[in-house]
Design a protein around this motif. Structure first.
Motif, PDB file in Angstrom:
ATOM      1  N   THR A  55      36.888  25.609  61.353  1.00 51.61           N
ATOM      2  CA  THR A  55      38.025  25.806  60.620  1.00 51.61           C
ATOM      3  C   THR A  55      37.880  27.225  59.960  1.00 51.61           C
ATOM      4  OG1 THR A  55      36.861  24.860  58.459  1.00 51.61           O
ATOM      5  CG2 THR A  55      38.248  23.361  60.055  1.00 51.61           C
ATOM      6  N   LYS A  56      36.939  27.626  59.657  1.00 48.98           N
ATOM      7  CA  LYS A  56      36.737  29.061  59.325  1.00 48.98           C
ATOM      8  C   LYS A  56      37.354  30.068  59.991  1.00 48.98           C
ATOM      9  CE  LYS A  56      33.455  31.450  56.380  1.00 48.98           C
ATOM     10  NZ  LYS A  56      32.146  31.846  55.881  1.00 48.98           N
ATOM     11  N   LYS A  57      36.852  29.927  61.102  1.00 47.96           N
ATOM     12  CA  LYS A  57      37.508  30.980  62.031  1.00 47.96           C
ATOM     13  C   LYS A  57      38.863  30.926  62.229  1.00 47.96           C
ATOM     14  CE  LYS A  57      34.587  32.534  65.592  1.00 47.96           C
ATOM     15  NZ  LYS A  57      33.998  32.845  66.911  1.00 47.96           N
ATOM     16  N   LEU A  58      39.440  29.692  62.323  1.00 47.94           N
ATOM     17  CA  LEU A  58      40.882  29.354  62.367  1.00 47.94           C
ATOM     18  C   LEU A  58      41.596  29.916  61.261  1.00 47.94           C
ATOM     19  CD1 LEU A  58      41.129  25.719  64.025  1.00 47.94           C
ATOM     20  CD2 LEU A  58      41.760  27.944  65.333  1.00 47.94           C
ATOM     21  N   ARG A  59      41.088  29.965  60.142  1.00 46.45           N
ATOM     22  CA  ARG A  59      41.638  30.279  58.768  1.00 46.45           C
ATOM     23  C   ARG A  59      41.521  31.677  58.831  1.00 46.45           C
ATOM     24  NH1 ARG A  59      38.041  28.858  54.534  1.00 46.45           N
ATOM     25  NH2 ARG A  59      38.581  26.548  55.411  1.00 46.45           N
ATOM     26  N   THR A  60      40.529  32.512  59.419  1.00 43.97           N
ATOM     27  CA  THR A  60      40.762  33.780  59.313  1.00 43.97           C
ATOM     28  C   THR A  60      41.717  34.258  60.745  1.00 43.97           C
ATOM     29  OG1 THR A  60      38.802  34.001  60.825  1.00 43.97           O
ATOM     30  CG2 THR A  60      38.288  34.182  58.427  1.00 43.97           C
ATOM     31  N   LEU A  61      41.540  33.612  61.389  1.00 49.55           N
ATOM     32  CA  LEU A  61      42.695  33.832  62.668  1.00 49.55           C
ATOM     33  C   LEU A  61      44.152  33.851  61.990  1.00 49.55           C
ATOM     34  CD1 LEU A  61      43.285  34.499  65.631  1.00 49.55           C
ATOM     35  CD2 LEU A  61      43.312  32.073  65.950  1.00 49.55           C
ATOM     36  N   GLY A  62      44.540  32.686  61.385  1.00 45.28           N
ATOM     37  CA  GLY A  62      45.893  32.620  60.688  1.00 45.28           C
ATOM     38  C   GLY A  62      46.007  33.445  59.703  1.00 45.28           C
ATOM     39  N   SER A  63      44.988  34.097  58.961  1.00 38.60           N
ATOM     40  CA  SER A  63      45.598  35.022  57.932  1.00 38.60           C
ATOM     41  C   SER A  63      45.636  36.468  58.750  1.00 38.60           C
ATOM     42  CB  SER A  63      44.245  35.140  56.982  1.00 38.60           C
ATOM     43  OG  SER A  63      43.174  35.684  57.667  1.00 38.60           O
ATOM     44  N   ASP A  64      44.863  36.634  59.804  1.00 38.30           N
ATOM     45  CA  ASP A  64      45.094  37.770  60.576  1.00 38.30           C
ATOM     46  C   ASP A  64      46.337  37.959  61.184  1.00 38.30           C
ATOM     47  OD1 ASP A  64      42.558  38.637  59.795  1.00 38.30           O
ATOM     48  OD2 ASP A  64      41.548  38.220  61.646  1.00 38.30           O
ATOM     49  N   LEU A  65      47.024  37.064  61.708  1.00 41.30           N
ATOM     50  CA  LEU A  65      48.169  36.959  62.489  1.00 41.30           C
ATOM     51  C   LEU A  65      49.349  36.933  61.395  1.00 41.30           C
ATOM     52  CD1 LEU A  65      49.807  36.101  64.862  1.00 41.30           C
ATOM     53  CD2 LEU A  65      49.763  33.785  64.428  1.00 41.30           C
ATOM     54  N   GLY A  66      49.297  36.316  60.193  1.00 39.71           N
ATOM     55  CA  GLY A  66      50.042  36.477  59.058  1.00 39.71           C
ATOM     56  C   GLY A  66      50.224  37.953  58.712  1.00 39.71           C
ATOM     57  N   SER A  67      48.993  38.664  58.569  1.00 40.06           N
ATOM     58  CA  SER A  67      49.036  40.130  58.035  1.00 40.06           C
ATOM     59  C   SER A  67      49.772  41.078  59.290  1.00 40.06           C
ATOM     60  CB  SER A  67      47.817  40.603  57.808  1.00 40.06           C
ATOM     61  OG  SER A  67      46.693  40.448  58.676  1.00 40.06           O
ATOM     62  N   ALA A  68      49.385  40.672  60.463  1.00 38.82           N
ATOM     63  CA  ALA A  68      50.144  41.307  61.658  1.00 38.82           C
ATOM     64  C   ALA A  68      51.478  41.332  61.572  1.00 38.82           C
ATOM     65  CB  ALA A  68      49.641  40.801  62.905  1.00 38.82           C
ATOM     66  N   VAL A  69      52.133  39.955  61.336  1.00 39.13           N
ATOM     67  CA  VAL A  69      53.469  39.778  61.265  1.00 39.13           C
ATOM     68  C   VAL A  69      54.216  40.547  60.024  1.00 39.13           C
ATOM     69  CG1 VAL A  69      55.291  38.025  61.069  1.00 39.13           C
ATOM     70  CG2 VAL A  69      53.499  37.823  62.511  1.00 39.13           C
ATOM     71  N   LYS A  70      53.587  40.403  59.020  1.00 41.79           N
ATOM     72  CA  LYS A  70      53.970  41.291  57.857  1.00 41.79           C
ATOM     73  C   LYS A  70      54.190  42.763  58.104  1.00 41.79           C
ATOM     74  CE  LYS A  70      52.601  38.403  53.969  1.00 41.79           C
ATOM     75  NZ  LYS A  70      51.639  38.122  52.934  1.00 41.79           N
ATOM     76  N   GLY A  71      53.059  43.233  58.787  1.00 41.70           N
ATOM     77  CA  GLY A  71      53.018  44.725  58.990  1.00 41.70           C
ATOM     78  C   GLY A  71      54.277  45.109  60.075  1.00 41.70           C
ATOM     79  N   PHE A  72      54.560  44.180  60.976  1.00 46.47           N
ATOM     80  CA  PHE A  72      55.527  44.318  61.889  1.00 46.47           C
ATOM     81  C   PHE A  72      56.789  44.387  61.191  1.00 46.47           C
ATOM     82  CE2 PHE A  72      58.667  42.712  64.926  1.00 46.47           C
ATOM     83  CZ  PHE A  72      58.551  43.906  65.944  1.00 46.47           C
ATOM     84  N   LYS A  73      57.119  43.408  60.331  1.00 45.73           N
ATOM     85  CA  LYS A  73      58.321  43.417  59.484  1.00 45.73           C
ATOM     86  C   LYS A  73      58.333  44.692  58.806  1.00 45.73           C
ATOM     87  CE  LYS A  73      58.972  38.562  59.213  1.00 45.73           C
ATOM     88  NZ  LYS A  73      58.901  37.193  58.357  1.00 45.73           N
ATOM     89  N   ASN A  74      57.495  45.066  58.023  1.00 51.38           N
ATOM     90  CA  ASN A  74      57.526  46.532  57.255  1.00 51.38           C
ATOM     91  C   ASN A  74      57.778  47.586  58.040  1.00 51.38           C
ATOM     92  OD1 ASN A  74      57.072  44.941  54.939  1.00 51.38           O
ATOM     93  ND2 ASN A  74      54.791  45.420  54.910  1.00 51.38           N
ATOM     94  N   ALA A  75      57.285  47.524  59.295  1.00 53.96           N
ATOM     95  CA  ALA A  75      57.440  48.812  60.165  1.00 53.96           C
ATOM     96  C   ALA A  75      58.994  48.803  60.568  1.00 53.96           C
ATOM     97  CB  ALA A  75      56.703  48.954  61.278  1.00 53.96           C
TER      98      ALA A  75
END
Length: 80
Positions: free
Chosen positions: A22-42
């Motif tokens: 679960t810990k690795k999946l949680r970090t994967l989800g947060s990394d994916l979320g931050s990547a999507v936010k960065g893409f939207k900002n760009a």
């Protein structure tokens, strides 16, 4: 037939949780979320810069038209 049932999805989810934890999946989800936010900002920054450049071009075009009318007015005064 041929579709994935809810039980098959549950079994796949359990296997994924057991493999990664679960810990690795949680970090994967947060990394994916931050990547999507960065893409939207760009994308939004690019849209803003395009609008800004279009506004600049429009104002330059308006300024050149204003300069032409001023020079025509000066010429008419000189002729009179």
């Amino acid at each position: 037939m041929g579709g994935i049932s809810i039980w098959q999805l549950v079994i796949i989810a359990v296997i994924v949780i057991l493999l990664f934890g679960t810990k690795k999946l949680r970090t994967l989800g947060s990394d994916l979320g931050s990547a999507v936010k960065g893409f939207k900002n760009a994308v939004s920054d690019e849209d803003k810069s395009k609008e800004k450049s279009e506004d600049t071009q429009a104002s330059l075009a308006n300024n050149s038209v204003d300069q032409k009318t001023e020079s025509e007015a000066v010429k008419e005064k000189d002729q009179a």
